[in-house]
Design a protein around this motif. Sequence first.
Motif, PDB file in Angstrom:
ATOM      1  N   THR A 135       0.849  -1.194   0.000  1.00 15.04           N
ATOM      2  CA  THR A 135       0.000   0.000   0.000  1.00 15.04           C
ATOM      3  C   THR A 135       0.887   1.247   0.000  1.00 15.04           C
ATOM      4  OG1 THR A 135      -0.076   0.123   2.401  1.00 15.04           O
ATOM      5  CG2 THR A 135      -1.758  -1.223   1.333  1.00 15.04           C
ATOM      6  N   PRO A 136       0.360   2.362  -0.444  1.00 13.87           N
ATOM      7  CA  PRO A 136       1.156   3.597  -0.433  1.00 13.87           C
ATOM      8  C   PRO A 136       1.652   3.965   0.969  1.00 13.87           C
ATOM      9  CG  PRO A 136      -0.796   3.890  -1.784  1.00 13.87           C
ATOM     10  CD  PRO A 136      -0.920   2.559  -1.124  1.00 13.87           C
ATOM     11  N   ALA A 137       0.859   3.673   1.993  1.00 12.60           N
ATOM     12  CA  ALA A 137       1.294   3.985   3.362  1.00 12.60           C
ATOM     13  C   ALA A 137       2.502   3.148   3.756  1.00 12.60           C
ATOM     14  CB  ALA A 137       0.149   3.753   4.338  1.00 12.60           C
ATOM     15  N   ALA A 138       2.513   1.878   3.361  1.00 14.86           N
ATOM     16  CA  ALA A 138       3.641   1.004   3.666  1.00 14.86           C
ATOM     17  C   ALA A 138       4.892   1.470   2.932  1.00 14.86           C
ATOM     18  CB  ALA A 138       3.312  -0.434   3.301  1.00 14.86           C
ATOM     19  N   VAL A 139       4.724   1.907   1.698  1.00 14.73           N
ATOM     20  CA  VAL A 139       5.856   2.417   0.914  1.00 14.73           C
ATOM     21  C   VAL A 139       6.411   3.681   1.571  1.00 14.73           C
ATOM     22  CG1 VAL A 139       6.559   3.402  -1.301  1.00 14.73           C
ATOM     23  CG2 VAL A 139       5.048   1.399  -1.244  1.00 14.73           C
ATOM     24  N   ASP A 140       5.515   4.580   1.995  1.00 18.78           N
ATOM     25  CA  ASP A 140       5.946   5.809   2.656  1.00 18.78           C
ATOM     26  C   ASP A 140       6.697   5.503   3.947  1.00 18.78           C
ATOM     27  OD1 ASP A 140       4.856   7.341   0.660  1.00 18.78           O
ATOM     28  OD2 ASP A 140       3.021   7.824   1.774  1.00 18.78           O
ATOM     29  N   PHE A 141       6.194   4.537   4.715  1.00 23.70           N
ATOM     30  CA  PHE A 141       6.851   4.172   5.966  1.00 23.70           C
ATOM     31  C   PHE A 141       8.237   3.592   5.696  1.00 23.70           C
ATOM     32  CE2 PHE A 141       7.815   1.104   9.332  1.00 23.70           C
ATOM     33  CZ  PHE A 141       7.854   1.970  10.421  1.00 23.70           C
ATOM     34  N   ASN A 142       8.340   2.696   4.709  1.00 21.57           N
ATOM     35  CA  ASN A 142       9.636   2.101   4.360  1.00 21.57           C
ATOM     36  C   ASN A 142      10.617   3.162   3.888  1.00 21.57           C
ATOM     37  OD1 ASN A 142       8.900  -0.485   5.059  1.00 21.57           O
ATOM     38  ND2 ASN A 142       8.209  -1.013   2.989  1.00 21.57           N
ATOM     39  N   LEU A 143      10.143   4.110   3.107  1.00 24.94           N
ATOM     40  CA  LEU A 143      10.997   5.190   2.633  1.00 24.94           C
ATOM     41  C   LEU A 143      11.476   6.039   3.817  1.00 24.94           C
ATOM     42  CD1 LEU A 143      12.227   6.715   0.257  1.00 24.94           C
ATOM     43  CD2 LEU A 143      10.111   8.038   0.121  1.00 24.94           C
ATOM     44  N   LEU A 144      10.568   6.320   4.734  1.00 25.46           N
ATOM     45  CA  LEU A 144      10.929   7.086   5.922  1.00 25.46           C
ATOM     46  C   LEU A 144      11.993   6.362   6.743  1.00 25.46           C
ATOM     47  CD1 LEU A 144      10.347   9.589   7.690  1.00 25.46           C
ATOM     48  CD2 LEU A 144       8.626   8.196   8.859  1.00 25.46           C
ATOM     49  N   VAL A 145      11.809   5.057   6.919  1.00 28.62           N
ATOM     50  CA  VAL A 145      12.787   4.254   7.663  1.00 28.62           C
ATOM     51  C   VAL A 145      14.130   4.265   6.939  1.00 28.62           C
ATOM     52  CG1 VAL A 145      13.373   1.908   8.399  1.00 28.62           C
ATOM     53  CG2 VAL A 145      11.087   2.823   8.825  1.00 28.62           C
ATOM     54  N   MET A 146      14.116   4.147   5.630  1.00 31.28           N
ATOM     55  CA  MET A 146      15.360   4.146   4.847  1.00 31.28           C
ATOM     56  C   MET A 146      16.084   5.483   4.959  1.00 31.28           C
ATOM     57  SD  MET A 146      14.187   2.076   1.413  1.00 31.28           S
ATOM     58  CE  MET A 146      15.545   2.733   0.486  1.00 31.28           C
ATOM     59  N   ILE A 147      15.355   6.568   5.087  1.00 28.18           N
ATOM     60  CA  ILE A 147      15.969   7.892   5.201  1.00 28.18           C
ATOM     61  C   ILE A 147      16.474   8.135   6.624  1.00 28.18           C
ATOM     62  CG2 ILE A 147      15.467  10.365   5.150  1.00 28.18           C
ATOM     63  CD1 ILE A 147      13.546   9.771   2.808  1.00 28.18           C
ATOM     64  N   LEU A 148      15.668   7.758   7.611  1.00 23.72           N
ATOM     65  CA  LEU A 148      16.017   8.057   8.999  1.00 23.72           C
ATOM     66  C   LEU A 148      17.101   7.156   9.582  1.00 23.72           C
ATOM     67  CD1 LEU A 148      12.584   8.919  10.640  1.00 23.72           C
ATOM     68  CD2 LEU A 148      14.430  10.467   9.978  1.00 23.72           C
ATOM     69  N   THR A 149      17.197   5.925   9.153  1.00 25.29           N
ATOM     70  CA  THR A 149      18.164   4.987   9.728  1.00 25.29           C
ATOM     71  C   THR A 149      19.598   5.502   9.657  1.00 25.29           C
ATOM     72  OG1 THR A 149      16.708   3.108   9.314  1.00 25.29           O
ATOM     73  CG2 THR A 149      19.046   2.624   9.642  1.00 25.29           C
ATOM     74  N   PRO A 150      20.106   5.932   8.495  1.00 29.82           N
ATOM     75  CA  PRO A 150      21.492   6.422   8.477  1.00 29.82           C
ATOM     76  C   PRO A 150      21.672   7.707   9.286  1.00 29.82           C
ATOM     77  CG  PRO A 150      20.593   6.340   6.235  1.00 29.82           C
ATOM     78  CD  PRO A 150      19.532   5.872   7.164  1.00 29.82           C
TER      79      PRO A 150
END
Length: 67
Positions: A2-17
């Motif tokens: 879902t778009p929400a899951a994609v947004d969450f994954n993108l957020l995690v990918m940005i925030l982790t580093p």
Amino acid sequence: MTPAAVDFNLLVMILTPIVTAIMTASITAKANERVLKDIMNRVDDLEERIFNHEKRISRLEGREART
């Protein structure tokens, strides 16, 4: 996905580093602080030892030590 899951994954990918970099900097700063404190304590001890040696030498030579 879902778009929400994609947004969450993108957020995690940005925030982790970013979070990892901040944590690493904080840990490194604390470690450096401990090393610096240890060095300063050693310098203080050496200064005291030098002063004590100067006092002893002065006594042996019959003159007063600098204060």
